[in-house]
Design an enzyme around this catalytic site. Structure first.
Site, PDB file in Angstrom:
ATOM      1  N   ASN A 110      -1.239 -28.495  53.002  1.00  0.00           N
ATOM      2  CA  ASN A 110      -1.313 -27.319  53.864  1.00  0.00           C
ATOM      3  C   ASN A 110      -0.999 -26.072  53.036  1.00  0.00           C
ATOM      4  O   ASN A 110      -0.216 -26.130  52.093  1.00  0.00           O
ATOM      5  CB  ASN A 110      -0.277 -27.456  55.001  1.00  0.00           C
ATOM      6  CG  ASN A 110      -0.320 -26.288  55.966  1.00  0.00           C
ATOM      7  OD1 ASN A 110      -1.399 -25.823  56.351  1.00  0.00           O
ATOM      8  ND2 ASN A 110       0.840 -25.806  56.377  1.00  0.00           N
ATOM      9  N   HIS A 112       0.637 -22.330  53.420  1.00  0.00           N
ATOM     10  CA  HIS A 112       1.444 -21.535  54.351  1.00  0.00           C
ATOM     11  C   HIS A 112       1.674 -20.150  53.746  1.00  0.00           C
ATOM     12  O   HIS A 112       2.070 -20.040  52.581  1.00  0.00           O
ATOM     13  CB  HIS A 112       2.789 -22.227  54.619  1.00  0.00           C
ATOM     14  CG  HIS A 112       3.594 -21.482  55.636  1.00  0.00           C
ATOM     15  ND1 HIS A 112       3.249 -21.470  56.963  1.00  0.00           N
ATOM     16  CD2 HIS A 112       4.676 -20.685  55.516  1.00  0.00           C
ATOM     17  CE1 HIS A 112       4.090 -20.696  57.624  1.00  0.00           C
ATOM     18  NE2 HIS A 112       4.963 -20.202  56.773  1.00  0.00           N
ATOM     19  N   SER A 139       2.742 -20.775  49.911  1.00  0.00           N
ATOM     20  CA  SER A 139       3.150 -22.098  49.435  1.00  0.00           C
ATOM     21  C   SER A 139       2.075 -23.111  49.787  1.00  0.00           C
ATOM     22  O   SER A 139       1.558 -23.097  50.915  1.00  0.00           O
ATOM     23  CB  SER A 139       4.439 -22.559  50.141  1.00  0.00           C
ATOM     24  OG  SER A 139       5.444 -21.568  50.104  1.00  0.00           O
ATOM     25  N   ASP A 148       5.620 -27.200  58.626  1.00  0.00           N
ATOM     26  CA  ASP A 148       5.759 -26.516  57.326  1.00  0.00           C
ATOM     27  C   ASP A 148       7.022 -26.952  56.583  1.00  0.00           C
ATOM     28  O   ASP A 148       7.695 -26.134  55.934  1.00  0.00           O
ATOM     29  CB  ASP A 148       5.760 -24.984  57.524  1.00  0.00           C
ATOM     30  CG  ASP A 148       4.499 -24.499  58.220  1.00  0.00           C
ATOM     31  OD1 ASP A 148       3.416 -25.018  57.906  1.00  0.00           O
ATOM     32  OD2 ASP A 148       4.599 -23.613  59.091  1.00  0.00           O
TER      33      ASP A 148
HETATM   34  C1  GAR Z   1      -4.164 -18.139  55.931  1.00  0.00           C
HETATM   35  O1  GAR Z   1      -3.397 -16.991  55.644  1.00  0.00           O
HETATM   36  C2  GAR Z   1      -3.267 -19.349  55.999  1.00  0.00           C
HETATM   37  O2  GAR Z   1      -2.210 -19.330  55.080  1.00  0.00           O
HETATM   38  C3  GAR Z   1      -2.756 -19.254  57.414  1.00  0.00           C
HETATM   39  O3  GAR Z   1      -3.868 -18.864  58.159  1.00  0.00           O
HETATM   40  C4  GAR Z   1      -4.744 -18.080  57.352  1.00  0.00           C
HETATM   41  C5  GAR Z   1      -6.107 -18.684  57.434  1.00  0.00           C
HETATM   42  O4  GAR Z   1      -7.035 -17.886  56.766  1.00  0.00           O
HETATM   43  N1  GAR Z   1      -2.245 -20.508  57.860  1.00  0.00           N
HETATM   44  C6  GAR Z   1      -1.192 -20.602  58.659  1.00  0.00           C
HETATM   45  O5  GAR Z   1      -0.592 -19.637  59.080  1.00  0.00           O
HETATM   46  C7  GAR Z   1      -0.802 -22.014  59.014  1.00  0.00           C
HETATM   47  N2  GAR Z   1       0.382 -22.018  59.800  1.00  0.00           N
HETATM   48  P1  GAR Z   1      -8.467 -18.460  56.393  1.00  0.00           P
HETATM   49  O6  GAR Z   1      -9.049 -19.099  57.656  1.00  0.00           O
HETATM   50  O7  GAR Z   1      -9.241 -17.215  56.025  1.00  0.00           O
HETATM   51  O8  GAR Z   1      -8.335 -19.432  55.270  1.00  0.00           O
END
Ligand code: GAR
Length: 221
Positions: A110, A112, A139, A148
């Site tokens: 994952n 985060h 991370s 997480d």
């Molecule tokens: C990213 O910033 C990722 O780290 C976050 O969602 C966004 C997705 O962007 N994930 C979380 O917050 C998970 N809890 P993306 O769809 O453009 O890759």
């Protein structure tokens, strides 16, 4: 011999992390093959990206299931039908059940958008910004049964500036996400990750310089 790791990608939204993985594979930097992308959101822009790159995409809308286990079982079945070895949560906004975690033990990564264990859960960038931290970052970690909480593989730190907004900080963090996620997958593909308890040992990497960072910079001490 070069090993290509078969990955399945879970998405919910834009899929810019998914795109960075596609790009690094296409550029020959990442020894992975994307077997399938699964979205719980039928309107996720990530599905357009899949189409553009001829990657099989499956929508599994969580609203159509009675409970989390049923939904996760469907995802397990789809991922197994594509012989996925490593599952990549690339902006996947659902909490996985123990059923799912047990189906891919230490084979789920994952990303985060914070320096874990700070700001676990949703809206991490905004909460870090509101808290007033001077550094944040992102991370990549193996998923376990908590939110997480799994073993951290790689982290990147970015500064927070006085004139930042939550959005500019989010963009700065996202740029780093696009670097560390492909790198973590590549470490896995190269067989460099060893998990000992909570710790992920990345074998034979260079030691970084011991250079403390200060934000704002120290002027005197
Ligand atoms: C990213 O910033 C990722 O780290 C976050 O969602 C966004 C997705 O962007 N994930 C979380 O917050 C998970 N809890 P993306 O769809 O453009 O890759």
């Amino acid at each position: 011999m070069r090993k290509i790791v078969d990955i399945g990608i879970l998405v919910s939204g834009s899929g810019s992390n998914f795109q960075s993985i596609i790009d690094q594979i296409e550029q020959g930097n990442l020894d992975a093959s994307i077997k399938v992308v699964v979205s719980n959101n039928p309107d996720a822009y990530a599905l357009e990206r899949a189409k553009k790159h001829n990657i099989p995409a499956v929508v599994i809308d969580h609203n159509n299931f009675n409970d989390r286990n049923e939904f996760d079982q469907e995802m397990i079945d789809v991922l197994n039908s594509y012989s996925v070895e490593l599952v990549i949560m690339a902006g996947f906004m659902r909490i996985l059940t123990p059923l799912f975690i047990k189906a891919f033990p230490m084979r789920i990564m994952n990303i985060h958008p914070a320096i874990l264990p700070s700001f676990q859960g949703i809206h991490a960038q905004e909460r870090a910004f509101d808290y007033g931290v001077k550094f944040s970052g992102c991370s990549v970690h193996f998923a376990d049964e908590g939110v997480d909480t799994g073993p951290v593989i790689i982290q990147s730190v970015v500064p927070v500036y006085n004139d930042d907004t939550a959005e500019t900080l989010q963009q700065r963090i996202l740029r780093e996400e696009h670097r560390i996620f492909p790198q973590a997958i590549q470490f896995y593909a190269e067989g460099k990750l060893e998990i000992i308890g909570r710790k992920v040992i990345v074998k034979d990497h260079k030691r970084i310089d011991e250079t403390p960072l200060h934000n704002p910079p120290l002027t005197k001490f």
